[in-house]
Design a protein around this motif. Structure first.
Motif, PDB file in Angstrom:
ATOM      1  N   THR A 343       9.984  -0.614   2.676  1.00 35.92           N
ATOM      2  CA  THR A 343       8.575  -0.877   2.968  1.00 35.92           C
ATOM      3  C   THR A 343       8.384  -2.358   3.286  1.00 35.92           C
ATOM      4  OG1 THR A 343       8.184  -1.140   0.586  1.00 35.92           O
ATOM      5  CG2 THR A 343       7.701   1.012   1.551  1.00 35.92           C
ATOM      6  N   LEU A 344       9.035  -2.800   4.350  1.00 33.77           N
ATOM      7  CA  LEU A 344       8.994  -4.203   4.749  1.00 33.77           C
ATOM      8  C   LEU A 344       7.729  -4.545   5.522  1.00 33.77           C
ATOM      9  CD1 LEU A 344      12.690  -4.681   5.931  1.00 33.77           C
ATOM     10  CD2 LEU A 344      11.594  -5.943   4.087  1.00 33.77           C
ATOM     11  N   GLU A 345       7.347  -3.648   6.431  1.00 37.75           N
ATOM     12  CA  GLU A 345       6.243  -3.930   7.345  1.00 37.75           C
ATOM     13  C   GLU A 345       4.921  -3.459   6.753  1.00 37.75           C
ATOM     14  OE1 GLU A 345       6.659  -5.684   9.854  1.00 37.75           O
ATOM     15  OE2 GLU A 345       8.752  -5.504  10.456  1.00 37.75           O
ATOM     16  N   PRO A 346       3.873  -4.286   6.810  1.00 36.99           N
ATOM     17  CA  PRO A 346       2.553  -3.853   6.345  1.00 36.99           C
ATOM     18  C   PRO A 346       2.007  -2.738   7.234  1.00 36.99           C
ATOM     19  CG  PRO A 346       2.411  -5.972   7.462  1.00 36.99           C
ATOM     20  CD  PRO A 346       3.866  -5.670   7.326  1.00 36.99           C
ATOM     21  N   PRO A 347       0.959  -2.030   6.779  1.00 39.53           N
ATOM     22  CA  PRO A 347       0.467  -0.856   7.501  1.00 39.53           C
ATOM     23  C   PRO A 347       0.113  -1.106   8.965  1.00 39.53           C
ATOM     24  CG  PRO A 347      -0.506  -0.954   5.321  1.00 39.53           C
ATOM     25  CD  PRO A 347       0.256  -2.219   5.489  1.00 39.53           C
ATOM     26  N   ALA A 348      -0.536  -2.240   9.260  1.00 41.66           N
ATOM     27  CA  ALA A 348      -0.934  -2.501  10.644  1.00 41.66           C
ATOM     28  C   ALA A 348       0.285  -2.574  11.562  1.00 41.66           C
ATOM     29  CB  ALA A 348      -1.743  -3.796  10.719  1.00 41.66           C
TER      30      ALA A 348
END
Length: 516
Positions: A343-348
């Motif tokens: 889960t490296l990248e934030p939702p956007a």
């Protein structure tokens, strides 16, 4: 890597231990603070408040971990500790299995990288029964190999003990046991005639017995759970989709596990290869979810890595090129799907990357349709907002009336999240008619409930007729959350009709689970 391989030659246990350490630490480091706990994690954490020999969803082993987690404060570190621990131990067992099969440090590194950069990165991040299941299946296959090499009774007793714990962890262990027995019947019937085999089977049954007795005394609720899974989720699983997911989940190590399967089926250890074949056949026929199969692959990674090393040893020139290439290939292939592994990248950012992953099927949810975010990611958003807004609404009530306030949610995720984030606040437990929450309903005060905080993603428009007053006091607004639009309603003085309906609904739901 050369340094690690050197130490792997000096001491066989060092490299597997180093890989296990990398697994444990990376799970904490490679995660974005934008994500919260997963919907299911809140349910399993609530088990720790209600220890029992069984629950409507899973057996009790997860509840024991939850109890320890909450006793230690329940912080994020301790929630993630368990899946990362089981994942780290799995990596270690894979490394030791490589060595049992004749592989050296290079093969251990290849198998370890294949595990670290596969679907297990995400699986071992979520506090669910799946991580322990993968460990248990891998350990059993490893000890089968040990037994083939050294037919000592202790291996069969150890297998029985692990299978007993696997049954206390998740009922899908029964499918693995069926596949195991079938494989033994086809290849190792003499094992079935030994006293140690039946002693191990008796030990497994003895460990599982308290939960089995709980199931029987509660009307076998596992049957209703399986029916619900089939009707709401498994019905959307196609054979083609299942096998596509098998390839996608294990893509960075495809040439490793396929080689391992072929090598096992052609070796004295073909019983292990047949366990994979039987287990995957059962899951295919029963429309099991794709990740149900992940417990069958780690031992294939070990066998495949050992095979590659032995194959390249006979071709030294080719080996000088392919050895570093095969170690580098899983890393290069995983770079493109790294946001799906960790889960490296934030939702956007994940939303922007969605089109890249759509063809892989990872945007398909359990309803069979594609959505902007992977389901696991959407299920890790909006929960703290919901819990904080519920607390704020409760704080706005008259102090004298708070003892006559019921918090009722539409699903276990909502109830569990409210309870988790408010665990250090003076808030009554949130409840639901969903799953095991049916057992944990509070006793209504003698004068009845004066206030009801209703949390629902699809509130009934007719509810207002059954309260003196009903108004919206909060809503989940996180644009990326699966719970977006969930509202918090404050109802004052519910009427007799609603109170009777709630009691009848509770009884009806219990009856469906076989509780009467």
């Amino acid at each position: 890597m050369a340094y690690f391989l050197y130490w792997g030659m000096k001491s066989p246990r060092v490299l597997p231990l180093l890989l296990a350490l990398v697994k444990f630490v990376s799970g904490y480091l490679l995660s974005s603070p934008a994500y919260e706990l997963h919907r299911d994690e809140y349910l399993y954490l609530n088990y720790g408040r209600h220890l029992a020999w069984g629950y409507l969803e899973v057996p009790p082993l997860t509840a024991l971990q939850s109890w320890v987690t909450l006793a230690l404060g329940g912080d994020w570190f301790w929630v993630k500790f368990w899946p990362l621990l089981w994942g780290s131990l799995t990596v270690y067992v894979v490394g030791r299995a490589v060595q049992r099969l004749g592989g050296g440090p290079w093969a251990v590194a290849l198998a370890g990288l294949s595990y670290l950069l596969g679907a297990y990165a995400r699986l071992n991040f979520l506090f669910q029964p799946n991580s322990f299941e993968v460990l248990a299946f891998t350990v059993v296959c490893y000890w089968l190999i040990c037994y083939q090499q050294q037919p000592a009774p202790r291996w069969l007793y150890a297998i029985g003990a692990v299978l007993g714990l696997a049954l206390l962890n998740k009922y899908s262990a029964l499918f693995f046991i069926l596949a195991l027995v079938g494989a033994l019947l086809l290849t190792q019937r003499r094992i079935l005639a030994t006293r140690a085999f039946w002693g191990g089977a008796a030990l497994a049954l003895l460990l599982w017995l308290p939960n089995l007795a709980w199931q029987i005394s509660h009307g076998l609720p596992v049957r209703h759970h399986m029916a619900l899974l089939h009707d709401t989720q498994l019905v959307n699983v196609s054979v083609g989709g299942f096998w596509q997911s098998q390839l996608v989940m294990n893509l960075p190590s495809l040439w490793v596990w396929v080689a391992g399967l072929v090598a096992l089926l052609r070796s004295p250890y073909r019983v292990v290869g047949l366990v994979y074949a039987g287990g995957l056949l059962l899951l295919t026929l029963l429309h099991g979810k794709d990740y149900y199969a992940l417990g069958y692959y780690p031992i294939l990674l070990a066998a495949g890595a050992a095979w590659w090393e032995q194959w390249l040893q006979a071709r030294p020139r080719l080996g000088r090129v392919m050895r570093p290439a095969l170690l580098l290939l899983p890393v290069l292939l995983s770079l493109r799907v790294l946001p799906l592994l960790f889960t490296l990248e934030p939702p956007a950012r994940m939303l922007a990357l969605g089109a890249r992953f759509e063809k892989l099927g990872v945007l398909r949810w359990e309803d069979g349709r594609n959505h902007p975010l992977p389901q696991d990611y959407a299920d890790m958003l909006g929960w703290r907002e919901l819990a904080d807004k519920t607390w704020t609404a409760y704080q706005g009530l008259p102090a004298a009336a708070r003892g006559r306030t019921l918090i009722l949610t539409a699903n276990y995720g909502q109830a569990g999240a409210i309870n988790y984030y408010n665990r250090h606040r003076a808030l009554p437990p949130a409840n639901s008619f969903n799953g095991s929450y049916l057992f944990w309903q509070p006793v209504a005060p003698a004068q009845g409930w004066q206030y009801i905080l209703l949390i629902d993603d699809e509130p009934d428009a007719d509810l207002a007729h059954h309260f003196q007053s009903l108004r919206r006091v909060g809503e989940v607004r996180n644009a990326y959350a699966r719970e977006r639009g969930t509202v918090i309603l404050l109802g004052i003085h519910p009427d007799v009709i609603l109170r009777n309906y709630a009691r009848q609904e509770h009884q009806r739901q219990l009856a469906e689970w076989g509780q009467f």
